[in-house]
Design a protein around this motif. Structure first.
Motif, PDB file in Angstrom:
ATOM      1  N   ARG A   1       0.912  -1.103  -0.084  1.00  0.00           N
ATOM      2  CA  ARG A   1      -0.111   0.054  -0.080  1.00  0.00           C
ATOM      3  C   ARG A   1       0.730   1.277   0.145  1.00  0.00           C
ATOM      4  NH1 ARG A   1      -2.425  -0.133   4.702  1.00  0.00           N
ATOM      5  NH2 ARG A   1      -1.609   1.588   5.696  1.00  0.00           N
TER       6      ARG A   1
ATOM      7  N   ALA B   1      -7.228  -4.872  -6.103  1.00  0.00           N
ATOM      8  CA  ALA B   1      -6.399  -3.727  -6.483  1.00  0.00           C
ATOM      9  C   ALA B   1      -7.516  -2.556  -6.180  1.00  0.00           C
ATOM     10  CB  ALA B   1      -5.710  -3.762  -7.860  1.00  0.00           C
ATOM     11  N   SER B   2      -6.836  -1.537  -5.634  1.00  0.00           N
ATOM     12  CA  SER B   2      -7.508  -0.398  -5.129  1.00  0.00           C
ATOM     13  C   SER B   2      -6.735   1.012  -5.336  1.00  0.00           C
ATOM     14  CB  SER B   2      -8.388  -0.429  -3.959  1.00  0.00           C
ATOM     15  OG  SER B   2      -7.259  -0.361  -2.987  1.00  0.00           O
ATOM     16  N   ALA B   3      -7.457   2.062  -5.642  1.00  0.00           N
ATOM     17  CA  ALA B   3      -6.919   3.320  -5.672  1.00  0.00           C
ATOM     18  C   ALA B   3      -8.062   4.406  -5.248  1.00  0.00           C
ATOM     19  CB  ALA B   3      -6.679   3.693  -7.141  1.00  0.00           C
TER      20      ALA B   3
ATOM     21  N   THR C   1      -4.373   7.071  -2.150  1.00  0.00           N
ATOM     22  CA  THR C   1      -4.040   5.636  -1.669  1.00  0.00           C
ATOM     23  C   THR C   1      -4.017   4.822  -2.771  1.00  0.00           C
ATOM     24  OG1 THR C   1      -4.736   6.007   0.675  1.00  0.00           O
ATOM     25  CG2 THR C   1      -4.254   3.981   0.073  1.00  0.00           C
ATOM     26  N   LEU C   2      -2.877   3.783  -3.028  1.00  0.00           N
ATOM     27  CA  LEU C   2      -2.887   2.738  -3.870  1.00  0.00           C
ATOM     28  C   LEU C   2      -2.551   1.457  -2.996  1.00  0.00           C
ATOM     29  CD1 LEU C   2      -0.916   4.567  -6.716  1.00  0.00           C
ATOM     30  CD2 LEU C   2      -3.190   4.223  -6.748  1.00  0.00           C
ATOM     31  N   SER C   3      -3.271   0.540  -3.351  1.00  0.00           N
ATOM     32  CA  SER C   3      -3.116  -0.815  -2.626  1.00  0.00           C
ATOM     33  C   SER C   3      -3.162  -2.179  -3.680  1.00  0.00           C
ATOM     34  CB  SER C   3      -3.805  -0.993  -1.691  1.00  0.00           C
ATOM     35  OG  SER C   3      -5.212  -0.987  -1.831  1.00  0.00           O
ATOM     36  N   TYR C   4      -2.475  -2.850  -3.289  1.00  0.00           N
ATOM     37  CA  TYR C   4      -2.620  -3.993  -4.281  1.00  0.00           C
ATOM     38  C   TYR C   4      -2.372  -5.441  -3.305  1.00  0.00           C
ATOM     39  CZ  TYR C   4      -1.895  -8.133  -7.567  1.00  0.00           C
ATOM     40  OH  TYR C   4      -1.740  -9.273  -8.164  1.00  0.00           O
TER      41      TYR C   4
END
Length: 413
Positions: free
Chosen positions: A272, A312-314, A284-287
Motif C-alpha cells: 500500500r 487492487a484499489s485506488a 492511496t494505492l494498494s494491491y
C-alpha cells in the motif's frame, strides 16, 4: 510495590432470536401460515458467570498479567415451532489468560499472549428442524451441540526506528479446539431416515442426496503468521507499507461416521502506498494477491477448491478552486479457480463532487454515485467443508446515487 492480586466477578448474557419460516406455495399463491413441521421459531440465551483471580506484575518496563477463571454457563432455549418446548443446560469451563509485554529498549518490544475461551453455537445450529427445501442437500440443526472451547497463543515482535521512520512487525498465532463446530455428512445411504412426515411415516434420504448436521468434534488447528514493514519514501512524499501472511488450518469433519480432516491454507502478499504530498491532495494505492487451498480426502474421493484472489484499489481526494472537493475510488477484485471452475471479476467505482464550508472547512457536503459501473450486483464466494464444495453468490445493491454530509474533526494549531 511490584505486583497486585485481585478477585473478579463477571456476569454477561447473550440472547438471540431465530426464525426459519417455510410458507407452502399451492394453487398459485403462498399460504398465510407457515408449515409447522419444517419451520422454526426459537430463542437461545446464554448466561455467563465468571469468578477468578488476576495477578499483575511489573518490573521496570516489563509487565505480566495472569488470570485464572471459573466460568459457569447456563443455556436456556425456548421453541415455538415446530413444537413448543424448552431446553436447559449448564456448562463448566476453566478459563485462563497470560499476557507479557517485554520492551527490550525504545525500539524493540515483544508481546506474548495465551488464552482459553469459549465460543457459543449460532441459533441456526440449535434449531431443531430438518430443512428439506433442497431435497439433494437436506440440513438439520442440533439442539444438543455444546459451546466450543478454544486455546490460543500469540507471539508478536515490533521494531521501530524513529530516526528512519520505519516499523517492522512479526507475529505468529496458534488456535486449537478439542470440540470445534463441524459438519457431519451422510451420503450414499438412501435408506437413512432424515425426518417424519405429517402422517408419521419416515422420510428417507434417497439416492444421490446428502444430509448435513452440525456436531462437536476435535481436531481444529490453525497457525497464522504475519509480517509487515512500513517506511517513508521521501522522494515521493509517500509512505510505503508491505505485508505478508500465511495461514495453515485444519478443520474437523465427518462423513458417514468417518473422521475426515479439512485442509485450508492461505498465503498473501500485499502493498500500500499512502500519499503525503499536499494538504489538498490525498491518495492511496494498494494491491494484494492471495493463494487459497481448500481440500479434503476420504474414502469417497478428494474434493478441492483452490483459487487465486487479487485485489487492487485506488482512492483520491482533491480539494480545488474555492474549497470544492473531488473524491474518487476504484476497486478491482478477481477470484480465479486453479482448476478452471470459475473466474470472477468485479469492478467498483465511486465518484463524488462536494464543497467544504465554514472557516476551518470542517463541514463537507457532497453528491455522487456509488458503483458507477453497476458491477456490484453479484458477489461470489467459495468454500470447502465436509458437506462438499460450495460456490455461492451474494446479491449486492448495484448502482445508486447518494448525498453525504461529513464533519471533519481536527485538532492542533
Amino acid at each position: 510495590k511490584l505486583s497486585t492480586l485481585s478477585a473478579e466477578l463477571t456476569y454477561y448474557m447473550t440472547s438471540t432470536d431465530g426464525e426459519n419460516l417455510i410458507f407452502p406455495y399451492t394453487d398459485g399463491a403462498y399460504s398465510t401460515s407457515p408449515k409447522e413441521r419444517v419451520s422454526a421459531i426459537n430463542t437461545s440465551t446464554f448466561h455467563h458467570n465468571r469468578a477468578g483471580l488476576r495477578y499483575n506484575y511489573w518490573y521496570r518496563k516489563i509487565s505480566i498479567t495472569a488470570t485464572a477463571t471459573y466460568q459457569n454457563t447456563i443455556f436456556n432455549g425456548t421453541t415455538q415451532l415446530p413444537a413448543t418446548g424448552s431446553n436447559h443446560k449448564v456448562y463448566h469451563h476453566p478459563l485462563y489468560t497470560l499476557i507479557a509485554n517485554i520492551p527490550f529498549n525504545k525500539s524493540n518490544t515483544l508481546r506474548i499472549e495465551a488464552r482459553g475461551r469459549t465460543q457459543n453455537p449460532g441459533n441456526n445450529m440449535l434449531q431443531n428442524i430438518v430443512d428439506r427445501s433442497s431435497t439433494s442437500n437436506v440440513r438439520a440443526g442440533n439442539p444438543d451441540i455444546n459451546p466450543a472451547y478454544l486455546h490460543s497463543a500469540e507471539i508478536r515482535y515490533v521494531n521501530t526506528n524513529k530516526k528512519a521512520g520505519t516499523t517492522f512487525a512479526f507475529s505468529t498465532t496458534y488456535t486449537g479446539s478439542p470440540n470445534y463446530f463441524c459438519d457431519s455428512l451422510i451420503i450414499e445411504q438412501p435408506d437413512f431416515i432424515v425426518d417424519i412426515n405429517d402422517n408419521g411415516k419416515p422420510i428417507k434420504l434417497g439416492n444421490g442426496n446428502q444430509f448435513v448436521k452440525p456436531i462437536n468434534l476435535g481436531g481444529y488447528h490453525k497457525l497464522n503468521t504475519k509480517a509487515s514493514f512500513s517506511m517513508p519514501l521521501d522522494f515521493l512524499r509517500c509512505n510505503l507499507n508491505l505485508g505478508a501472511q500465511g495461514s495453515l488450518q485444519r478443520l474437523p469433519g465427518m462423513i458417514n461416521g468417518e473422521y475426515v480432516p479439512i485442509k485450508r491454507d492461505f498465503y498473501q502478499l500485499s502493498g500500500r502506498l499512502d500519499s503525503n504530498i499536499s494538504k489538498n491532495i490525498d491518495f492511496t494505492l494498494s494491491y494484494s494477491a492471495a493463494y487459497n487451498m481448500n481440500q479434503y480426502s476420504g474414502k469417497f474421493g478428494k474434493v478441492e477448491n483452490d483459487y487465486i484472489t487479487q485485489r487492487a484499489s485506488a482512492r483520491i481526494k482533491w480539494i480545488f478552486l474555492r474549497n470544492f472537493t473531488f473524491t474518487g475510488g476504484f476497486i478491482y477484485r478477481n477470484n480465479k479457480s486453479t482448476q478452471g471452475l470459475y473466474n470472477d471479476n468485479i469492478y467498483l467505482c465511486d465518484l463524488f463532487i462536494g464543497h467544504r464550508f465554514l472557516k476551518s472547512r470542517k463541514l463537507e457536503v457532497s453528491i455522487g454515485v456509488n458503483d458507477l459501473l453497476n458491477n456490484n450486483v453479484k458477489n461470489y464466494w467459495h468454500s470447502v467443508s465436509a458437506s462438499g464444495r460450495t460456490d455461492g453468490i451474494n446479491l449486492g445493491i448495484g448502482r445508486y446515487f447518494s448525498a453525504q454530509i461529513i464533519w471533519h474533526f481536527r485538532t492542533g494549531r
